[in-house]
Motif scaffolding. Structure first.
Motif, PDB file in Angstrom:
ATOM      1  N   SER A  31     -26.936  40.880 -63.598  1.00 33.43           N
ATOM      2  CA  SER A  31     -26.442  41.719 -62.507  1.00 33.43           C
ATOM      3  C   SER A  31     -26.576  43.195 -62.868  1.00 33.43           C
ATOM      4  O   SER A  31     -26.824  43.551 -64.022  1.00 33.43           O
ATOM      5  N   LEU A  32     -26.404  44.043 -61.875  1.00 31.28           N
ATOM      6  CA  LEU A  32     -26.423  45.489 -62.094  1.00 31.28           C
ATOM      7  C   LEU A  32     -25.349  45.876 -63.105  1.00 31.28           C
ATOM      8  O   LEU A  32     -24.188  45.473 -62.978  1.00 31.28           O
ATOM      9  N   GLY A  33     -25.738  46.652 -64.118  1.00 32.02           N
ATOM     10  CA  GLY A  33     -24.763  47.156 -65.071  1.00 32.02           C
ATOM     11  C   GLY A  33     -24.405  46.183 -66.184  1.00 32.02           C
ATOM     12  O   GLY A  33     -23.444  46.426 -66.911  1.00 32.02           O
ATOM     13  N   THR A  34     -25.168  45.095 -66.338  1.00 37.41           N
ATOM     14  CA  THR A  34     -24.928  44.173 -67.442  1.00 37.41           C
ATOM     15  C   THR A  34     -26.236  43.967 -68.207  1.00 37.41           C
ATOM     16  O   THR A  34     -27.257  44.556 -67.868  1.00 37.41           O
ATOM     17  N   ALA A 151     -17.557  52.013 -65.744  1.00 39.19           N
ATOM     18  CA  ALA A 151     -17.024  50.953 -66.603  1.00 39.19           C
ATOM     19  C   ALA A 151     -15.521  50.796 -66.406  1.00 39.19           C
ATOM     20  O   ALA A 151     -14.997  49.676 -66.366  1.00 39.19           O
ATOM     21  N   ALA A 152     -14.835  51.922 -66.249  1.00 41.43           N
ATOM     22  CA  ALA A 152     -13.384  51.862 -66.064  1.00 41.43           C
ATOM     23  C   ALA A 152     -13.005  51.187 -64.749  1.00 41.43           C
ATOM     24  O   ALA A 152     -11.989  50.484 -64.673  1.00 41.43           O
ATOM     25  N   SER A 153     -13.825  51.387 -63.718  1.00 44.27           N
ATOM     26  CA  SER A 153     -13.487  50.835 -62.400  1.00 44.27           C
ATOM     27  C   SER A 153     -14.089  49.458 -62.147  1.00 44.27           C
ATOM     28  O   SER A 153     -13.745  48.793 -61.170  1.00 44.27           O
ATOM     29  N   SER A 154     -14.992  49.000 -63.056  1.00 45.24           N
ATOM     30  CA  SER A 154     -15.733  47.769 -62.785  1.00 45.24           C
ATOM     31  C   SER A 154     -14.882  46.497 -62.731  1.00 45.24           C
ATOM     32  O   SER A 154     -15.204  45.597 -61.941  1.00 45.24           O
ATOM     33  N   GLY A 156     -12.209  45.761 -61.276  1.00 46.69           N
ATOM     34  CA  GLY A 156     -11.738  45.499 -59.921  1.00 46.69           C
ATOM     35  C   GLY A 156     -12.808  44.953 -59.009  1.00 46.69           C
ATOM     36  O   GLY A 156     -12.496  44.251 -58.026  1.00 46.69           O
ATOM     37  N   ARG A 157     -14.068  45.263 -59.315  1.00 43.79           N
ATOM     38  CA  ARG A 157     -15.174  44.724 -58.517  1.00 43.79           C
ATOM     39  C   ARG A 157     -15.665  43.388 -59.054  1.00 43.79           C
ATOM     40  O   ARG A 157     -16.190  42.563 -58.321  1.00 43.79           O
ATOM     41  N   TRP A 158     -15.515  43.194 -60.352  1.00 44.17           N
ATOM     42  CA  TRP A 158     -16.162  42.062 -61.027  1.00 44.17           C
ATOM     43  C   TRP A 158     -15.286  40.839 -61.198  1.00 44.17           C
ATOM     44  O   TRP A 158     -15.791  39.722 -61.246  1.00 44.17           O
ATOM     45  N   PHE A 159     -13.962  41.044 -61.346  1.00 41.21           N
ATOM     46  CA  PHE A 159     -13.065  39.940 -61.703  1.00 41.21           C
ATOM     47  C   PHE A 159     -11.807  39.972 -60.833  1.00 41.21           C
ATOM     48  O   PHE A 159     -11.399  41.030 -60.363  1.00 41.21           O
ATOM     49  N   THR A 160     -11.172  38.798 -60.678  1.00 32.59           N
ATOM     50  CA  THR A 160      -9.863  38.791 -60.025  1.00 32.59           C
ATOM     51  C   THR A 160      -8.850  39.426 -60.982  1.00 32.59           C
ATOM     52  O   THR A 160      -9.030  39.445 -62.201  1.00 32.59           O
TER      53      THR A 160
END
Length: 265
Positions: A31-34, A151-154, A156-160
């Motif tokens: 995915s984007l950013g990994t 990275a700090a905000s990810s 919330g988008r990536w995981f519950t």
């Protein structure tokens, strides 16, 4: 497990191969950013039945960071170039998010190279052109600091929230991936996503297709997967209890759905 740099006409790519050399090939696309490390658990499992090929998408990890903007003609073409460089005629393909869109592109443009297509946590159009373009501009303007902010905000988008609280080590590892991505590579992939829209094309996909959706994914929703299922003849849909990076949050359910679909005949 061997990580190597593979030269293609489009540049050098960081790739990893696991499993028997004579087994059917399964390509995993990040995915984007990994980076390809996001697939560590899947590679360990599927190396028992497949030759597993992972790679860092252009602009990510150890792969070439060419100047942007990128396009999915380019990102999909990179997969074909890797298969060509390794002498692989056909493979099963599983991509998540941006990697899932790369899979859709392959299903439309290179169906003869695919045995199975698995599109996880993705959509035929992801987000808005404005959103991606502004994110690309932000990262180009702010560089490493902008990547650290993403990275700090990810999480919330990536995981519950429940998973993030229960598995902080997994979340921190994922944040480390995005913090280490070259700003130009990340921005250039954002620009590819800004222009990417296969909604009118995926109806032509004839490759056996599995769609995996996270029940709590706010980015690419179950409804997005249902829309693709309606468009792609015979497509199957598996819903797993996860947010956006479902292979990390719900590996058992993800792997079970993938294993059933790509099982060697």
């Amino acid at each position: 497990m061997s990580t190597t740099t593979l030269q293609t006409p489009g540049g050098a790519f960081c790739v990893r191969l696991d499993g028997p050399a004579d087994a059917p090939v399964l390509v995993l696309s990040n995915s984007l950013g990994t980076t390809l490390e996001m697939w560590d658990a899947q590679a360990a499992r599927f190396a028992q039945t497949h030759r597993v090929l992972r790679y860092d998408t252009r602009g990510h990890g150890g792969s070439v960071v060419s100047p942007g903007p990128y396009t999915f003609d380019q990102l999909g073409g990179d997969v074909l170039a890797l298969l060509d460089a390794l002498g692989i005629e056909r493979a099963s393909f599983c991509g998540i998010s941006m990697g899932g869109f790369t899979g859709l592109w392959l299903g439309v443009h290179a169906p003869g190279r695919l045995n199975h297509l698995v599109v996880a946590n993705s959509a035929a159009k992801i987000g808005t052109a404005e959103g991606w373009t502004s994110r690309a501009a932000l990262v180009r303007d702010t560089g490493a600091a902008g990547m650290a902010e993403l990275a700090a905000s990810s999480p919330g988008r990536w995981f519950t929230a429940a998973f993030a609280a229960a598995q902080p080590a997994v979340v921190q590892r994922a944040q480390g991936w995005i913090a280490g991505i070259a700003p130009e590579g990340y921005a250039a992939c954002c620009e590819a996503l800004a222009q990417a829209d296969l909604r009118s094309a995926i109806g032509g996909i004839t490759v056996p297709t599995l769609l995996i959706a996270g029940s709590a994914d706010p980015v690419t929703t179950v409804a997005d997967a249902q829309a693709m299922q309606a468009a792609i003849a015979g497509a199957q849909l598996a819903e797993v209890p996860a947010s956006h990076l479902s292979n990390l949050e719900a590996p058992e359910a993800f792997d079970a759905a993938l294993a059933r679909f790509v099982a060697p005949v």
